[in-house]
Design a protein around this motif. Structure first.
Motif, PDB file in Angstrom:
ATOM      1  N   ASP A 144       0.814  -1.219   0.000  1.00  0.00           N
ATOM      2  CA  ASP A 144       0.000   0.000   0.000  1.00  0.00           C
ATOM      3  C   ASP A 144       0.849   1.272   0.000  1.00  0.00           C
ATOM      4  N   GLY A 145       2.145   1.117  -0.305  1.00  0.00           N
ATOM      5  CA  GLY A 145       3.001   2.277  -0.526  1.00  0.00           C
ATOM      6  C   GLY A 145       3.697   2.852   0.690  1.00  0.00           C
ATOM      7  N   LYS A 146       3.534   2.249   1.851  1.00  0.00           N
ATOM      8  CA  LYS A 146       4.218   2.758   3.043  1.00  0.00           C
ATOM      9  C   LYS A 146       5.682   2.309   3.044  1.00  0.00           C
ATOM     10  N   ARG A 147       6.542   3.182   3.547  1.00  0.00           N
ATOM     11  CA  ARG A 147       7.980   2.917   3.569  1.00  0.00           C
ATOM     12  C   ARG A 147       8.429   2.661   5.007  1.00  0.00           C
ATOM     13  N   TYR A 148       9.179   1.564   5.192  1.00  0.00           N
ATOM     14  CA  TYR A 148       9.654   1.176   6.519  1.00  0.00           C
ATOM     15  C   TYR A 148      11.168   1.024   6.521  1.00  0.00           C
ATOM     16  N   LEU A 149      11.816   1.639   7.502  1.00  0.00           N
ATOM     17  CA  LEU A 149      13.232   1.406   7.741  1.00  0.00           C
ATOM     18  C   LEU A 149      13.376   0.051   8.432  1.00  0.00           C
ATOM     19  N   VAL A 150      14.195  -0.833   7.872  1.00  0.00           N
ATOM     20  CA  VAL A 150      14.428  -2.154   8.458  1.00  0.00           C
ATOM     21  C   VAL A 150      15.832  -2.168   9.045  1.00  0.00           C
ATOM     22  N   ILE A 151      15.920  -2.336  10.358  1.00  0.00           N
ATOM     23  CA  ILE A 151      17.196  -2.265  11.062  1.00  0.00           C
ATOM     24  C   ILE A 151      17.076  -3.084  12.336  1.00  0.00           C
ATOM     25  N   HIS A 152      18.178  -3.699  12.770  1.00  0.00           N
ATOM     26  CA  HIS A 152      18.091  -4.543  13.967  1.00  0.00           C
ATOM     27  C   HIS A 152      17.773  -3.720  15.205  1.00  0.00           C
ATOM     28  N   GLY A 153      18.509  -2.638  15.419  1.00  0.00           N
ATOM     29  CA  GLY A 153      18.212  -1.742  16.532  1.00  0.00           C
ATOM     30  C   GLY A 153      19.275  -1.667  17.605  1.00  0.00           C
ATOM     31  N   GLY A 228      12.949   9.675   6.814  1.00  0.00           N
ATOM     32  CA  GLY A 228      11.773  10.033   6.031  1.00  0.00           C
ATOM     33  C   GLY A 228      10.855   8.868   5.730  1.00  0.00           C
ATOM     34  N   THR A 229      10.839   7.859   6.602  1.00  0.00           N
ATOM     35  CA  THR A 229       9.981   6.694   6.377  1.00  0.00           C
ATOM     36  C   THR A 229       8.728   6.766   7.251  1.00  0.00           C
ATOM     37  N   ASP A 230       7.749   5.936   6.908  1.00  0.00           N
ATOM     38  CA  ASP A 230       6.490   5.910   7.655  1.00  0.00           C
ATOM     39  C   ASP A 230       6.593   5.075   8.921  1.00  0.00           C
ATOM     40  N   GLY A 231       7.603   4.217   8.993  1.00  0.00           N
ATOM     41  CA  GLY A 231       7.733   3.349  10.157  1.00  0.00           C
ATOM     42  C   GLY A 231       9.089   2.691  10.213  1.00  0.00           C
ATOM     43  N   VAL A 232       9.269   1.878  11.243  1.00  0.00           N
ATOM     44  CA  VAL A 232      10.519   1.141  11.420  1.00  0.00           C
ATOM     45  C   VAL A 232      10.171  -0.291  11.793  1.00  0.00           C
ATOM     46  N   ILE A 233      10.913  -1.242  11.223  1.00  0.00           N
ATOM     47  CA  ILE A 233      10.767  -2.658  11.554  1.00  0.00           C
ATOM     48  C   ILE A 233      12.106  -3.109  12.120  1.00  0.00           C
ATOM     49  N   CYS A 234      12.097  -3.590  13.369  1.00  0.00           N
ATOM     50  CA  CYS A 234      13.349  -3.901  14.052  1.00  0.00           C
ATOM     51  C   CYS A 234      13.202  -5.171  14.884  1.00  0.00           C
ATOM     52  N   GLY A 235      14.210  -5.447  15.692  1.00  0.00           N
ATOM     53  CA  GLY A 235      14.211  -6.581  16.608  1.00  0.00           C
ATOM     54  C   GLY A 235      14.889  -6.169  17.901  1.00  0.00           C
ATOM     55  N   HIS A 236      15.861  -6.962  18.337  1.00  0.00           N
ATOM     56  CA  HIS A 236      16.811  -6.666  19.408  1.00  0.00           C
ATOM     57  C   HIS A 236      16.268  -6.859  20.812  1.00  0.00           C
ATOM     58  N   ILE A 237      15.082  -6.343  21.150  1.00  0.00           N
ATOM     59  CA  ILE A 237      14.634  -6.382  22.551  1.00  0.00           C
ATOM     60  C   ILE A 237      13.730  -7.568  22.868  1.00  0.00           C
ATOM     61  N   HIS A 238      13.521  -8.456  21.896  1.00  0.00           N
ATOM     62  CA  HIS A 238      12.753  -9.693  22.115  1.00  0.00           C
ATOM     63  C   HIS A 238      11.340  -9.416  22.621  1.00  0.00           C
ATOM     64  N   TYR A 239      10.701  -8.426  22.018  1.00  0.00           N
ATOM     65  CA  TYR A 239       9.310  -8.145  22.392  1.00  0.00           C
ATOM     66  C   TYR A 239       8.560  -7.641  21.161  1.00  0.00           C
ATOM     67  N   ALA A 240       7.704  -8.516  20.618  1.00  0.00           N
ATOM     68  CA  ALA A 240       6.979  -8.192  19.388  1.00  0.00           C
ATOM     69  C   ALA A 240       5.969  -7.083  19.627  1.00  0.00           C
ATOM     70  N   ALA A 241       5.860  -6.180  18.658  1.00  0.00           N
ATOM     71  CA  ALA A 241       4.932  -5.051  18.816  1.00  0.00           C
ATOM     72  C   ALA A 241       4.545  -4.492  17.461  1.00  0.00           C
ATOM     73  N   LEU A 242       3.328  -3.982  17.394  1.00  0.00           N
ATOM     74  CA  LEU A 242       2.819  -3.209  16.258  1.00  0.00           C
ATOM     75  C   LEU A 242       2.118  -2.003  16.855  1.00  0.00           C
ATOM     76  N   ARG A 243       2.743  -0.831  16.769  1.00  0.00           N
ATOM     77  CA  ARG A 243       2.179   0.342  17.427  1.00  0.00           C
ATOM     78  C   ARG A 243       2.381   1.591  16.595  1.00  0.00           C
ATOM     79  N   TYR A 244       1.407   2.475  16.638  1.00  0.00           N
ATOM     80  CA  TYR A 244       1.565   3.816  16.085  1.00  0.00           C
ATOM     81  C   TYR A 244       1.851   4.750  17.252  1.00  0.00           C
ATOM     82  N   ASP A 245       3.102   5.111  17.412  1.00  0.00           N
ATOM     83  CA  ASP A 245       3.516   6.015  18.475  1.00  0.00           C
ATOM     84  C   ASP A 245       4.469   7.046  17.901  1.00  0.00           C
ATOM     85  N   HIS A 246       4.447   8.224  18.507  1.00  0.00           N
ATOM     86  CA  HIS A 246       5.395   9.275  18.125  1.00  0.00           C
ATOM     87  C   HIS A 246       5.284   9.608  16.636  1.00  0.00           C
TER      88      HIS A 246
END
Length: 293
Positions: A144-153, A228-246
């Motif tokens: 749907d055209g959204k851009r996500y930064l993919v980084i471990h964290g 300049g992305t719409d979101g971030v997809i990461c890992g590192h803290i071992h806690y799955a989440a899907l949230r719109y914050d900040h």
């Protein structure tokens, strides 16, 4: 390879047939005749192959029933820290690697973004191993055209970045907690109870851990905003989440040590957390409730 037969995967095959028989809709999952759910993209992080806590058998089951055109390996797939201290590499861990390599050979696009535990791969940015691309980070564009930064964290974790000795000490303590968690759940199974993560519960109960996760999310959201992305997809803290914050869509893949979670992108761009331990323990043929956005 012969597919293992167990009640969890059998139930999941039945679930797939139910999904396949639903009326057509714009966001319906693609389900093949053999029960495979096919997504546009899968995101997997924090597998920690090479440790005793890694639930490689569950990840193999997940990969047998879930496929995608593109798969992001979002860091800490192999635990180089643990392997340096003590070599541990059972057949199931090798099977995970071979499964991913087979998917690359079959045409899936695999992108490996290393984390702190597999930092040895950071010397190989821009190269390919067995068809798997090694990248420092990536920008993923959903259907749907959204851009996500993919980084471990991990680069935004001040303990890992500035006090490596403390991070290593914490890693040993975490391993001990996982061993305790296994013993705890063995007792629960003896009484017919389902899996429950002691360490995940402790994380949410300890105020400092909760504050750390909140600060981590804010920092990653700021980094996504900087790119300049719409979101971030990461890992590192071992806690799955899907949230719109900040003002940013924060997505965390979770892990395959405790929670056994992955992020899936549907063909309409919708993201979903798949918790594999919830799916395989369903006694009836029904779609488990998942967190989606």
């Amino acid at each position: 390879m012969k597919m293992r037969s167990n009640s969890g995967t059998s139930n999941y095959r039945e679930l797939a047939s139910v999904l396949e028989s639903k009326p057509d809709s714009g966001d319906r999952e693609v389900v093949t005749t053999d029960g495979m759910r096919r997504f546009r993209t899968l995101f997997i992080s924090d597998v920690h192959l090479g440790t005793r806590g890694c639930q490689a058998d569950k990840l193999l089951d997940f990969l047998r029933y879930n496929d995608a055109d593109r798969i992001y390996l979002v860091g800490d797939i192999v635990d180089g820290w643990a392997l340096k201290l003590s070599w541990y590499w059972p057949q199931s861990h090798n099977d995970v690697v071979q499964k991913l390599l087979r998917q690359a050979r079959k045409g899936a696009h695999l992108i490996y973004v290393p984390g702190n535990h597999d930092e040895f791969l950071r010397d190989y940015y821009g190269t390919h191993f067995g068809g798997i691309e090694i990248a420092e980070s990536a920008v993923h564009v959903t259907a749907d055209g959204k851009r996500y930064l993919v980084i471990h964290g991990d680069l935004f974790d001040v303990v890992v970045k500035h006090a490596r000795w403390l991070a290593l000490l914490g890693d040993r303590a975490y391993d001990a907690a996982i061993v305790l968690n296994r013993a705890f759940n063995a007792v629960r199974r003896a009484f017919g109870l389902t899996y429950w993560s002691l360490s995940q519960w402790a994380k949410l109960k300890v105020k400092k851990a909760v504050n750390f996760m909140g600060q981590f999310e804010q920092t990653l959201a700021s980094e996504a905003r900087r790119h300049g992305t719409d979101g971030v997809i990461c890992g590192h803290i071992h806690y799955a989440a899907l949230r719109y914050d900040h003002g940013i869509h924060y997505v965390n893949c979770g892990d395959w040590v405790e929670s056994c979670t992955a992020i899936a992108e549907h063909h309409d761009g919708r993201l979903e957390i798949i918790t594999w331990t919830e799916i395989v323990r369903q006694p009836q043929t029904k779609l488990v409730e998942v967190r989606a956005a």
